[in-house]
Design a protein around this motif. Sequence first.
Motif, PDB file in Angstrom:
ATOM      1  N   MET A   1       8.612  14.758   5.437  1.00 55.48           N
ATOM      2  CA  MET A   1       7.382  14.030   5.158  1.00 55.48           C
ATOM      3  C   MET A   1       6.242  15.036   5.041  1.00 55.48           C
ATOM      4  N   THR A   2       5.463  14.948   3.995  1.00 56.74           N
ATOM      5  CA  THR A   2       4.333  15.844   3.822  1.00 56.74           C
ATOM      6  C   THR A   2       3.156  15.356   4.649  1.00 56.74           C
ATOM      7  N   ASP A   3       2.139  16.206   4.758  1.00 60.22           N
ATOM      8  CA  ASP A   3       0.959  15.845   5.546  1.00 60.22           C
ATOM      9  C   ASP A   3       0.249  14.612   5.008  1.00 60.22           C
ATOM     10  N   ASP A   4       0.342  14.335   3.709  1.00 62.00           N
ATOM     11  CA  ASP A   4      -0.350  13.192   3.122  1.00 62.00           C
ATOM     12  C   ASP A   4       0.427  11.885   3.264  1.00 62.00           C
ATOM     13  N   GLU A   5       1.731  11.952   3.543  1.00 60.29           N
ATOM     14  CA  GLU A   5       2.545  10.744   3.550  1.00 60.29           C
ATOM     15  C   GLU A   5       2.178   9.738   4.634  1.00 60.29           C
ATOM     16  N   PRO A   6       1.953  10.122   5.903  1.00 62.70           N
ATOM     17  CA  PRO A   6       1.562   9.092   6.879  1.00 62.70           C
ATOM     18  C   PRO A   6       0.286   8.362   6.461  1.00 62.70           C
ATOM     19  N   ALA A   7      -0.705   9.086   5.989  1.00 61.56           N
ATOM     20  CA  ALA A   7      -1.961   8.460   5.579  1.00 61.56           C
ATOM     21  C   ALA A   7      -1.731   7.511   4.411  1.00 61.56           C
ATOM     22  N   ALA A   8      -0.969   7.950   3.430  1.00 58.29           N
ATOM     23  CA  ALA A   8      -0.712   7.120   2.255  1.00 58.29           C
ATOM     24  C   ALA A   8       0.066   5.857   2.636  1.00 58.29           C
ATOM     25  N   HIS A   9       1.046   6.007   3.527  1.00 58.81           N
ATOM     26  CA  HIS A   9       1.837   4.855   3.955  1.00 58.81           C
ATOM     27  C   HIS A   9       0.967   3.846   4.692  1.00 58.81           C
ATOM     28  N   LEU A  10       0.144   4.309   5.613  1.00 56.92           N
ATOM     29  CA  LEU A  10      -0.745   3.417   6.355  1.00 56.92           C
ATOM     30  C   LEU A  10      -1.749   2.743   5.435  1.00 56.92           C
ATOM     31  N   GLN A  11      -2.305   3.479   4.496  1.00 56.80           N
ATOM     32  CA  GLN A  11      -3.274   2.905   3.574  1.00 56.80           C
ATOM     33  C   GLN A  11      -2.629   1.863   2.660  1.00 56.80           C
ATOM     34  N   ALA A  12      -1.371   2.078   2.289  1.00 56.23           N
ATOM     35  CA  ALA A  12      -0.663   1.093   1.465  1.00 56.23           C
ATOM     36  C   ALA A  12      -0.438  -0.202   2.246  1.00 56.23           C
ATOM     37  N   VAL A  13      -0.089  -0.092   3.520  1.00 52.25           N
ATOM     38  CA  VAL A  13       0.080  -1.280   4.362  1.00 52.25           C
ATOM     39  C   VAL A  13      -1.264  -1.989   4.522  1.00 52.25           C
ATOM     40  N   ALA A  14      -2.318  -1.230   4.788  1.00 60.51           N
ATOM     41  CA  ALA A  14      -3.653  -1.820   4.932  1.00 60.51           C
ATOM     42  C   ALA A  14      -4.039  -2.581   3.670  1.00 60.51           C
ATOM     43  N   ALA A  15      -3.787  -1.995   2.511  1.00 61.91           N
ATOM     44  CA  ALA A  15      -4.122  -2.658   1.244  1.00 61.91           C
ATOM     45  C   ALA A  15      -3.355  -3.971   1.098  1.00 61.91           C
ATOM     46  N   GLU A  16      -2.092  -3.989   1.501  1.00 67.51           N
ATOM     47  CA  GLU A  16      -1.296  -5.223   1.442  1.00 67.51           C
ATOM     48  C   GLU A  16      -1.887  -6.313   2.334  1.00 67.51           C
ATOM     49  N   LEU A  17      -2.561  -5.906   3.401  1.00 65.79           N
ATOM     50  CA  LEU A  17      -3.177  -6.855   4.330  1.00 65.79           C
ATOM     51  C   LEU A  17      -4.614  -7.204   3.954  1.00 65.79           C
ATOM     52  N   GLY A  18      -5.124  -6.627   2.857  1.00 67.88           N
ATOM     53  CA  GLY A  18      -6.505  -6.883   2.451  1.00 67.88           C
ATOM     54  C   GLY A  18      -7.507  -6.078   3.242  1.00 67.88           C
ATOM     55  N   LEU A  19      -7.053  -4.998   3.868  1.00 64.93           N
ATOM     56  CA  LEU A  19      -7.921  -4.133   4.659  1.00 64.93           C
ATOM     57  C   LEU A  19      -8.267  -2.886   3.859  1.00 64.93           C
ATOM     58  N   GLN A  20      -9.088  -2.012   4.411  1.00 63.89           N
ATOM     59  CA  GLN A  20      -9.590  -0.832   3.715  1.00 63.89           C
ATOM     60  C   GLN A  20      -8.976   0.450   4.280  1.00 63.89           C
ATOM     61  N   PRO A  21      -8.983   1.545   3.516  1.00 62.14           N
ATOM     62  CA  PRO A  21      -8.488   2.823   4.040  1.00 62.14           C
ATOM     63  C   PRO A  21      -9.199   3.248   5.322  1.00 62.14           C
ATOM     64  N   GLU A  22     -10.475   2.875   5.473  1.00 65.04           N
ATOM     65  CA  GLU A  22     -11.237   3.236   6.675  1.00 65.04           C
ATOM     66  C   GLU A  22     -10.698   2.559   7.930  1.00 65.04           C
ATOM     67  N   ASP A  23      -9.866   1.526   7.757  1.00 68.79           N
ATOM     68  CA  ASP A  23      -9.295   0.817   8.896  1.00 68.79           C
ATOM     69  C   ASP A  23      -8.074   1.542   9.454  1.00 68.79           C
ATOM     70  N   THR A  24      -7.681   2.645   8.820  1.00 70.93           N
ATOM     71  CA  THR A  24      -6.478   3.374   9.230  1.00 70.93           C
ATOM     72  C   THR A  24      -6.837   4.698   9.884  1.00 70.93           C
ATOM     73  N   ARG A  25      -5.937   5.165  10.730  1.00 71.32           N
ATOM     74  CA  ARG A  25      -6.021   6.500  11.335  1.00 71.32           C
ATOM     75  C   ARG A  25      -4.611   7.049  11.299  1.00 71.32           C
ATOM     76  N   SER A  26      -4.438   8.320  10.915  1.00 68.80           N
ATOM     77  CA  SER A  26      -3.095   8.891  10.885  1.00 68.80           C
ATOM     78  C   SER A  26      -3.109  10.299  11.451  1.00 68.80           C
ATOM     79  N   ARG A  27      -1.890  10.740  11.836  1.00 66.68           N
ATOM     80  CA  ARG A  27      -1.708  12.085  12.382  1.00 66.68           C
ATOM     81  C   ARG A  27      -0.452  12.686  11.785  1.00 66.68           C
ATOM     82  N   THR A  28      -0.453  13.993  11.688  1.00 63.88           N
ATOM     83  CA  THR A  28       0.735  14.724  11.259  1.00 63.88           C
ATOM     84  C   THR A  28       1.048  15.762  12.324  1.00 63.88           C
TER      85      THR A  28
END
Length: 118
Positions: A1-28
């Motif tokens: 998994m690259t450094d960008d993958e956790p963030a991208a995965h969380l943001q994709a889930v947030a988008a499915e829920l009608g939420l924003q990227p700012e609602d996510t926090r990720s770590r690598t």
Amino acid sequence: MTDDEPAAHLQAVAAELGLQPEDTRSRTGDFAGGQIRFAGQAGERAANDYLLRWTPGEGWELAAEAGSSGAARVVAGLPGTPAPAAVADFVLTALSGRGERPVRRADEGAAEPARRPW
């Protein structure tokens, strides 16, 4: 998994829920994963705070704030790393069982929300 993958995965889930990227926090690194903060709204009642936590290889946990202590308790779990739409279905099903739907937290518009101990 690259450094960008956790963030991208969380943001994709947030988008499915009608939420924003700012609602996510990720770590690598040693601890990859992250969280999505949101509220559950039911009619005219005050919204409840939720945290959707993801740990790669382990899965997802939906935690609800447990009263005035600010602590959280896990109310549902989903193993593995399913597609974002499947994670959103899991969350929507868990919330509908509680009579709620996901909404953005009222404090997410602020510069940095207060940190909860979960």
